[in-house]
Write a protein that holds these residues in place. Sequence first.
Motif, mmCIF file in Angstrom:
data_model
loop_
_atom_site.group_PDB
_atom_site.id
_atom_site.type_symbol
_atom_site.label_atom_id
_atom_site.label_comp_id
_atom_site.label_asym_id
_atom_site.label_seq_id
_atom_site.Cartn_x
_atom_site.Cartn_y
_atom_site.Cartn_z
ATOM 1 N N ARG A 1 0.829 -1.211 0.000
ATOM 2 C CA ARG A 1 0.000 0.000 0.000
ATOM 3 C C ARG A 1 0.864 1.263 0.000
ATOM 4 N NH1 ARG A 1 -5.004 -1.339 4.205
ATOM 5 N NH2 ARG A 1 -5.865 -3.103 3.027
ATOM 6 N N PHE A 2 2.005 1.188 0.678
ATOM 7 C CA PHE A 2 2.932 2.317 0.699
ATOM 8 C C PHE A 2 3.333 2.698 -0.730
ATOM 9 C CE2 PHE A 2 7.406 3.699 0.565
ATOM 10 C CZ PHE A 2 7.392 4.792 1.418
ATOM 11 N N TYR A 3 3.697 1.691 -1.517
ATOM 12 C CA TYR A 3 4.126 1.983 -2.890
ATOM 13 C C TYR A 3 2.945 2.326 -3.802
ATOM 14 C CZ TYR A 3 9.113 1.267 -2.467
ATOM 15 O OH TYR A 3 10.435 1.428 -2.138
ATOM 16 N N MET A 4 1.747 1.859 -3.478
ATOM 17 C CA MET A 4 0.584 2.259 -4.267
ATOM 18 C C MET A 4 0.255 3.735 -4.038
ATOM 19 S SD MET A 4 -0.177 -0.157 -6.212
ATOM 20 C CE MET A 4 -1.625 0.643 -6.907
ATOM 21 N N ILE A 5 0.527 4.229 -2.825
ATOM 22 C CA ILE A 5 0.385 5.670 -2.569
ATOM 23 C C ILE A 5 1.360 6.443 -3.447
ATOM 24 C CG2 ILE A 5 0.677 7.502 -0.846
ATOM 25 C CD1 ILE A 5 -0.214 5.448 1.278
ATOM 26 N N ALA A 6 2.603 5.918 -3.560
ATOM 27 C CA ALA A 6 3.604 6.546 -4.426
ATOM 28 C C ALA A 6 3.147 6.536 -5.882
ATOM 29 C CB ALA A 6 4.945 5.831 -4.286
ATOM 30 N N VAL A 7 2.538 5.437 -6.310
ATOM 31 C CA VAL A 7 1.999 5.358 -7.674
ATOM 32 C C VAL A 7 0.966 6.456 -7.892
ATOM 33 C CG1 VAL A 7 0.585 3.971 -9.251
ATOM 34 C CG2 VAL A 7 2.435 2.892 -7.972
ATOM 35 N N GLY A 8 0.109 6.677 -6.897
ATOM 36 C CA GLY A 8 -0.929 7.699 -7.005
ATOM 37 C C GLY A 8 -0.347 9.089 -7.206
ATOM 38 N N PHE A 9 0.699 9.436 -6.445
ATOM 39 C CA PHE A 9 1.324 10.753 -6.587
ATOM 40 C C PHE A 9 2.001 10.895 -7.954
ATOM 41 C CE2 PHE A 9 1.106 11.058 -1.872
ATOM 42 C CZ PHE A 9 0.581 12.341 -1.787
ATOM 43 N N ALA A 10 2.637 9.821 -8.447
ATOM 44 C CA ALA A 10 3.282 9.871 -9.765
ATOM 45 C C ALA A 10 2.245 10.053 -10.870
ATOM 46 C CB ALA A 10 4.093 8.598 -10.001
ATOM 47 N N LEU A 11 1.090 9.366 -10.754
ATOM 48 C CA LEU A 11 0.031 9.517 -11.755
ATOM 49 C C LEU A 11 -0.594 10.907 -11.699
ATOM 50 C CD1 LEU A 11 -1.767 6.046 -11.581
ATOM 51 C CD2 LEU A 11 -0.289 6.916 -13.402
ATOM 52 N N LEU A 12 -0.686 11.469 -10.487
ATOM 53 C CA LEU A 12 -1.202 12.831 -10.355
ATOM 54 C C LEU A 12 -0.298 13.816 -11.108
ATOM 55 C CD1 LEU A 12 -3.279 14.748 -9.068
ATOM 56 C CD2 LEU A 12 -1.789 14.861 -7.050
#
Length: 403
Positions: free
Chosen positions: A358-369
């Motif tokens: 989940r930690f890295y999925m949060i990072a994915v979200g910021f990169a997609l933003l």
Amino acid sequence: MNNSDPSEIPRLRAFNFTIFGTSVLVASYFPLFYAGLGFSKSQIGLLYALGPMISIVANLLWSIASDKFRTIKKIMLILLLGEIIMSAVLSLSTSFSVIVLMITIFYFFFYPVFPLSDTLAINAAKRANKSFITIRIFGSIGYAFFALFIGYLLSFLGSSRTMWVTIGIAGIALLITLFMKDQSAPVAKMDMSGIWRILKQKELLWFFGCVFSLAIAVRMNDAFLTVTLNDLGASEDMIGWSQLASSLSEVPIFLLLSIYGEKIKELPLLIFASLMFATRFLLVSLADSALDIILVQTLHSLSFGVFYVTSIRMLTRLVPDEYRATGMALFTIAWSSASGLLSGTFGGMAFEQFGRERFYMIAVGFALLACIGFASRYIIRGPRPTIAPAPAVQEAARKDLPE
């Protein structure tokens, strides 16, 4: 006119090669040193966050000192000596509260080395009619070399000897500095009045906002990649291989973009880089072994490599020379300082509470933003604005024109 010392460029290449060894230690092996002392993920995140916070103040103060005393070399000697002394103190520290204080002082000396090194390199490259990349690329090569070398060395010595390795590499950099040519002033002085001129530009504000979002994701990964590898059973030498894979992969991209990058507009490249970051972090979240993560690290070239060269190019286009230092300072705050403070502080708690996936999925979200931000600007952008040079600069430019 070329009035450079022929030995100046090789010395700066050697210096860049060496100082990135300390960067490897701080980014990759300091977290393992903290973990070896029994610190929690939240504590490790806090220690990581201290660096970006201190860098905001440290970079400004040492830059002012460099300008006031008209020297970069002497400031660099002080910084490296400070690194060595604080590393020796840290090697004897085990208490979390003591390490918080000591690492704060260490960061005060550590972070300003890199912008001052860039200043030396940019000036020297200009005098020798060479590209700045021909010097900076040796930092990437040095990072790759030391990532592997330090990994094997610490696998033999143990992570408890991390600070002694730091002393050794900083000592080599100190010796190289003694033989480098001094420079009296930075490329461009920090112009505080220029901040308002810069922040009035909508395209720059959009750019900094996207950079900040992407940087949060990147700094989350930076802070906990080695901890993730360690949790998956990686040894120090395997962690070295992961850093080698990422740093070596960026070298050909730097070279290709320095030659052909101008043929592609900035925003499509930034959209692509953001997607590559998101893909990279998604794959880390799904990885089952340390070897999987090492393979994923090769995407560093298509993510960071493309982003770094393109973002500097875009910043140079949007900000005139007279505000270069101000623009770079704002970029550094967005890319390293503020984002590192936020991701380190809250990233440690997120890693501890939610786990790696989940930690890295949060990072994915910021990169997609960030990707969406760059893409929307590309779609709706009007004419490209730039900041008009001040009248004094315009007059100076006219005087430089051939009659």
